[in-house]
Motif scaffolding. Sequence first.
Motif, PDB file in Angstrom:
ATOM      1  N   TYR A  97      44.477 -47.932 -13.301  1.00 21.57           N
ATOM      2  CA  TYR A  97      45.935 -47.807 -13.411  1.00 21.57           C
ATOM      3  C   TYR A  97      46.618 -49.103 -12.959  1.00 21.57           C
ATOM      4  CZ  TYR A  97      50.714 -46.267 -12.785  1.00 21.57           C
ATOM      5  OH  TYR A  97      52.078 -46.164 -12.869  1.00 21.57           O
ATOM      6  N   GLU A  98      46.202 -49.591 -11.803  1.00 25.32           N
ATOM      7  CA  GLU A  98      46.858 -50.771 -11.230  1.00 25.32           C
ATOM      8  C   GLU A  98      46.615 -52.036 -12.056  1.00 25.32           C
ATOM      9  OE1 GLU A  98      46.564 -49.228  -6.583  1.00 25.32           O
ATOM     10  OE2 GLU A  98      44.945 -50.422  -7.455  1.00 25.32           O
ATOM     11  N   LYS A 115      55.082 -46.149 -14.993  1.00 27.16           N
ATOM     12  CA  LYS A 115      54.073 -45.090 -14.977  1.00 27.16           C
ATOM     13  C   LYS A 115      53.885 -44.467 -16.362  1.00 27.16           C
ATOM     14  CE  LYS A 115      52.606 -40.926 -12.673  1.00 27.16           C
ATOM     15  NZ  LYS A 115      52.874 -39.942 -11.621  1.00 27.16           N
ATOM     16  N   MET A 119      50.399 -44.765 -18.568  1.00 30.82           N
ATOM     17  CA  MET A 119      49.644 -43.579 -18.959  1.00 30.82           C
ATOM     18  C   MET A 119      49.561 -43.449 -20.483  1.00 30.82           C
ATOM     19  SD  MET A 119      48.504 -42.805 -16.081  1.00 30.82           S
ATOM     20  CE  MET A 119      47.459 -41.432 -16.542  1.00 30.82           C
ATOM     21  N   ALA A 131      41.890 -43.224 -14.414  1.00 37.98           N
ATOM     22  CA  ALA A 131      42.977 -44.065 -13.878  1.00 37.98           C
ATOM     23  C   ALA A 131      42.746 -44.489 -12.434  1.00 37.98           C
ATOM     24  CB  ALA A 131      44.314 -43.339 -14.015  1.00 37.98           C
ATOM     25  N   ARG A 132      42.073 -43.640 -11.651  1.00 39.49           N
ATOM     26  CA  ARG A 132      41.897 -43.937 -10.222  1.00 39.49           C
ATOM     27  C   ARG A 132      40.634 -44.724  -9.907  1.00 39.49           C
ATOM     28  NH1 ARG A 132      45.025 -40.212  -7.022  1.00 39.49           N
ATOM     29  NH2 ARG A 132      45.877 -38.604  -8.377  1.00 39.49           N
TER      30      ARG A 132
HETATM   31  P1  ADP Z   1      48.171 -36.350 -12.095  1.00 41.04           P
HETATM   32  O1  ADP Z   1      49.420 -35.810 -11.466  1.00 41.04           O
HETATM   33  O2  ADP Z   1      47.387 -35.355 -12.868  1.00 41.04           O
HETATM   34  O3  ADP Z   1      47.358 -37.200 -11.175  1.00 41.04           O
HETATM   35  P2  ADP Z   1      49.641 -38.535 -13.152  1.00 41.04           P
HETATM   36  O4  ADP Z   1      50.229 -38.758 -14.515  1.00 41.04           O
HETATM   37  O5  ADP Z   1      50.581 -38.425 -12.021  1.00 41.04           O
HETATM   38  O6  ADP Z   1      48.687 -37.300 -13.256  1.00 41.04           O
HETATM   39  O7  ADP Z   1      48.668 -39.714 -12.828  1.00 41.04           O
HETATM   40  C1  ADP Z   1      47.503 -39.896 -13.554  1.00 41.04           C
HETATM   41  C2  ADP Z   1      46.689 -40.943 -12.851  1.00 41.04           C
HETATM   42  O8  ADP Z   1      47.422 -42.151 -12.759  1.00 41.04           O
HETATM   43  C3  ADP Z   1      46.367 -40.520 -11.450  1.00 41.04           C
HETATM   44  O9  ADP Z   1      44.990 -40.215 -11.403  1.00 41.04           O
HETATM   45  C4  ADP Z   1      46.654 -41.711 -10.585  1.00 41.04           C
HETATM   46  O10 ADP Z   1      45.445 -42.301 -10.138  1.00 41.04           O
HETATM   47  C5  ADP Z   1      47.262 -42.726 -11.489  1.00 41.04           C
HETATM   48  N1  ADP Z   1      48.559 -43.136 -10.981  1.00 41.04           N
HETATM   49  C6  ADP Z   1      49.757 -42.602 -11.253  1.00 41.04           C
HETATM   50  N2  ADP Z   1      50.731 -43.264 -10.633  1.00 41.04           N
HETATM   51  C7  ADP Z   1      50.144 -44.259  -9.950  1.00 41.04           C
HETATM   52  C8  ADP Z   1      50.616 -45.329  -9.122  1.00 41.04           C
HETATM   53  N3  ADP Z   1      51.921 -45.501  -8.861  1.00 41.04           N
HETATM   54  N4  ADP Z   1      49.727 -46.172  -8.574  1.00 41.04           N
HETATM   55  C9  ADP Z   1      48.410 -46.024  -8.832  1.00 41.04           C
HETATM   56  N5  ADP Z   1      47.896 -45.057  -9.615  1.00 41.04           N
HETATM   57  C10 ADP Z   1      48.747 -44.184 -10.168  1.00 41.04           C
END
Ligand code: ADP
Length: 228
Positions: A97-98, A115, A119, A131-132
């Motif tokens: 993600y980062e 964000k 995504m 993503a993580r």
């Molecule tokens: P969920 O709520 O199912 O985790 P999200 O759409 O909120 O789904 O996020 C999906 C993935 O994106 C998450 O697994 C997270 O690791 C990553 N993610 C979301 N926002 C951030 C952020 N600001 N910084 C780092 N990783 C993020």
Amino acid sequence: MIEMKDVHKTYPNGVMALDGVNLSIKPGEFVYIVGPSGAGKSTLTGLMYREEKHTEGQITINGTDLNTLKERHVPYLRRNIGVVYQDFKLLPKLTVYENVAFALEVIEEDPNNVKQRVMEVLDLVKLKNKARQIPDELSGGEQQRVSIARAIVNNPTLMIADEPTGNLDPETSWDIMSIFEEINANGTTVIMATHSKEIVNTIKKRVIAVENGRIVRDESRGEYGYEI
Ligand code: ADP
Ligand code: ADP
């Protein structure tokens, strides 16, 4: 989209990598750059996003004249260009993600949009569920998909890929190619330097062949044309 007229590139050590290149690439095209090692392919693609400066001739990218482009305006040129490398060049300590979000942060995208956009592109490369993770936890093909997501996250008009499948097995390479075709179908111009005979001869596109710093062939639905 890309115009080159009599472009030369001589490196400071005296090597002439490009020796009078003329080409014209229109918006929406998909172009393979082929040729032997050392022919000048990387130099050619590198000039397009100003990784290197040409030493003679004229280059226009997206209407920007690279002969008069000031150093401080190079980031504006690159904003419209996504680059994909053979060795991915991901930041090892950042998550998937980062790594992708970083490309938006450097261009000061509104944090409220980051964000959703990250995504969206992770979805396109089918990596939302990773993503993580950090790059080391991913396969080569997955890492290349992260680098593609990073390249396209700010909606570039041009994507340049320098041997993007060079470190990948054949099956993974076809996955990468379907992503490129999808990106191209969405309107992005794609320029891809490659040594893959199988890909070039199967997914037929325009082929520009470079040898000794010159374009020796330019065909709208070409063949790879070399044995390896
Ligand atoms: P969920 O709520 O199912 O985790 P999200 O759409 O909120 O789904 O996020 C999906 C993935 O994106 C998450 O697994 C997270 O690791 C990553 N993610 C979301 N926002 C951030 C952020 N600001 N910084 C780092 N990783 C993020
Ligand atoms: P290809 O991508 O087709 O393998 P390159 O554009 O990398 O070809 O290289 C073209 C020529 O320029 C080669 O002779 C190479 O050794 C030389 N070259 C590439 N990069 C540099 C550099 N930074 N400094 C000096 N010579 C270089």
